[in-house]
Design an enzyme around this catalytic site. Structure first.
Site, PDB file in Angstrom:
ATOM      1  CD  GLN A  65      -3.713  -4.338   6.671  1.00 58.79           C
ATOM      2  OE1 GLN A  65      -3.826  -3.353   5.872  1.00 58.79           O
ATOM      3  NE2 GLN A  65      -4.232  -5.689   6.043  1.00 58.79           N
TER       4      GLN A  65
ATOM      5  CE  LYS B  74      -3.736  -2.422   2.243  1.00 56.14           C
ATOM      6  NZ  LYS B  74      -4.273  -2.680   3.494  1.00 56.14           N
TER       7      LYS B  74
ATOM      8  CG  ASP C 148     -10.118  -0.227   5.040  1.00 53.11           C
ATOM      9  OD1 ASP C 148      -9.990  -0.622   4.238  1.00 53.11           O
ATOM     10  OD2 ASP C 148      -9.452  -0.216   5.908  1.00 53.11           O
TER      11      ASP C 148
HETATM   12  N1  GUN Z   1      -7.348  -6.656   6.122  1.00 51.60           N
HETATM   13  C1  GUN Z   1      -7.733  -7.700   5.181  1.00 51.60           C
HETATM   14  N2  GUN Z   1      -8.387  -6.962   4.041  1.00 51.60           N
HETATM   15  C2  GUN Z   1      -8.412  -5.691   4.650  1.00 51.60           C
HETATM   16  C3  GUN Z   1      -8.830  -4.274   4.196  1.00 51.60           C
HETATM   17  O1  GUN Z   1      -9.624  -4.560   3.208  1.00 51.60           O
HETATM   18  N3  GUN Z   1      -8.637  -3.251   4.951  1.00 51.60           N
HETATM   19  C4  GUN Z   1      -8.359  -3.289   6.122  1.00 51.60           C
HETATM   20  N4  GUN Z   1      -7.782  -2.345   6.866  1.00 51.60           N
HETATM   21  N5  GUN Z   1      -7.523  -4.696   6.631  1.00 51.60           N
HETATM   22  C5  GUN Z   1      -7.781  -5.594   5.852  1.00 51.60           C
END
Ligand code: GUN
Length: 297
Positions: free
Chosen positions: A98, A54, A121
């Site tokens: 996350q 990311k 998100d």
């Molecule tokens: N962990 C697995 N998928 C995601 C996601 O789309 N966003 C976040 N913040 N954590 C994750």
């Protein structure tokens, strides 16, 4: 193989290029740089890989990346204080915590502490409610990526039968809301669904988001259906190493389906590209600027 291969890697590259072009315009015309903060608590190896990817891609499209790596034993009050500081920071337009968080932390409490306008998100309860009622929201990245692939392939989805396998808050439920917004007839199937094969066989569009390796066989698929595989499962390979497979038996289903996403190279690359698109959208909204077309639902 008869199915058209849906190239998520290429679609993600196209989306990133559009985001990058708009980021350049924002800098030149408005003196703005969209900023994304990613918060990682603990040392989960898969999460570290995602967070690294990311950060890299954020910088590649010309945005500012801010990483906050906190120890696994971080107190909830300290994590909440970090989020409050990011909420108040005008350089930050998007905040992502996350998941999964270590078990002593309350994920719902933490996510709902994020300013909904910065919730790239789309997990904050306000955004969930906005999406569920068909209003302008921040849309979760993985379902948004699936929707973009479907729109590219079909144009309009109106009237199609869509079956979403999996009822998670991250994929299944928001995916169903998005497909309903496209005027599909939507079914959410799950582990307690009676006669799952018969339900899936009705579908013009199948979204598999369960997290069980290759659980969807060819016999469940209506000939010509579009199959979107959200699963990313690591399984042992013959050579003693491991390999990634989806929730769909790709080799068999690709002989029946009309179109299918591969794993890897299907939905996965779209997820991070949509995170960047959401950060750009959040930046434009924060400054009252026009949003680029087609970056959200
Ligand atoms: N962990 C697995 N998928 C995601 C996601 O789309 N966003 C976040 N913040 N954590 C994750």
């Amino acid at each position: 193989m008869t199915a058209t291969l849906i190239d998520g890697k290429a679609s993600a590259a196209t989306l990133r290029a559009r985001v990058a072009a708009h980021v350049t315009r924002l800098r030149e015309e408005n003196g703005l740089t969209p900023g994304l903060a990613v918060v990682l608590v603990g040392e989960d190896p898969a999460s570290q890989v995602y967070v690294g990817a990311k950060g890299r891609q954020t910088v590649e499209v010309g945005m500012a990346s801010f990483e906050h790596r906190l120890p696994a034993d971080t107190a909830e009050a300290d994590l909440l204080a970090t989020i409050r500081a990011l909420n108040a920071d005008p350089k930050i337009h998007g905040i992502l915590v996350q998941l999964p968080l270590p078990s002593h932390l309350d994920s719902d409490l933490v996510i709902n502490a994020i300013d909904p306008a910065k919730d790239v998100d789309g997990f904050h309860i306000s955004n969930v409610g906005l999406l569920g009622t068909g209003q302008k929201a921040m849309v979760p990245c993985t379902p948004l990526g699936c929707l973009m692939l479907l729109r590219d392939l079909h144009g309009t989805l109106a009237g199609m039968e869509a079956v979403v396998i999996g009822r998670s808050n991250i994929v299944g439920k928001p995916m169903a809301s998005l497909l309903l917004g496209e005027s599909c007839t939507v079914t959410i199937a799950h582990s307690r669904t009676r006669d799952l094969p018969a339900v899936v066989r009705r579908a013009d569009i199948v979204i598999a988001a369960v997290g069980r390796p290759e659980m969807v066989p060819a016999s469940w698929i209506k000939p010509g259906a579009t199959v979107i595989d959200v699963g990313i499962n690591r399984i042992p390979a013959a050579d003693g190493k491991t390999r990634l497979v989806g929730d769909v038996d790709f080799a068999a289903v690709s002989a029946i389906a009309g179109a299918i996403t591969p794993v890897p190279g299907g939905v996965g690359p779209m997820t991070i590209a949509c995170l960047l698109a959401n950060t750009l959208t959040a930046c434009c909204r924060a400054h009252g600027l026009a949003e680029p077309e087609g970056l959200t639902a």
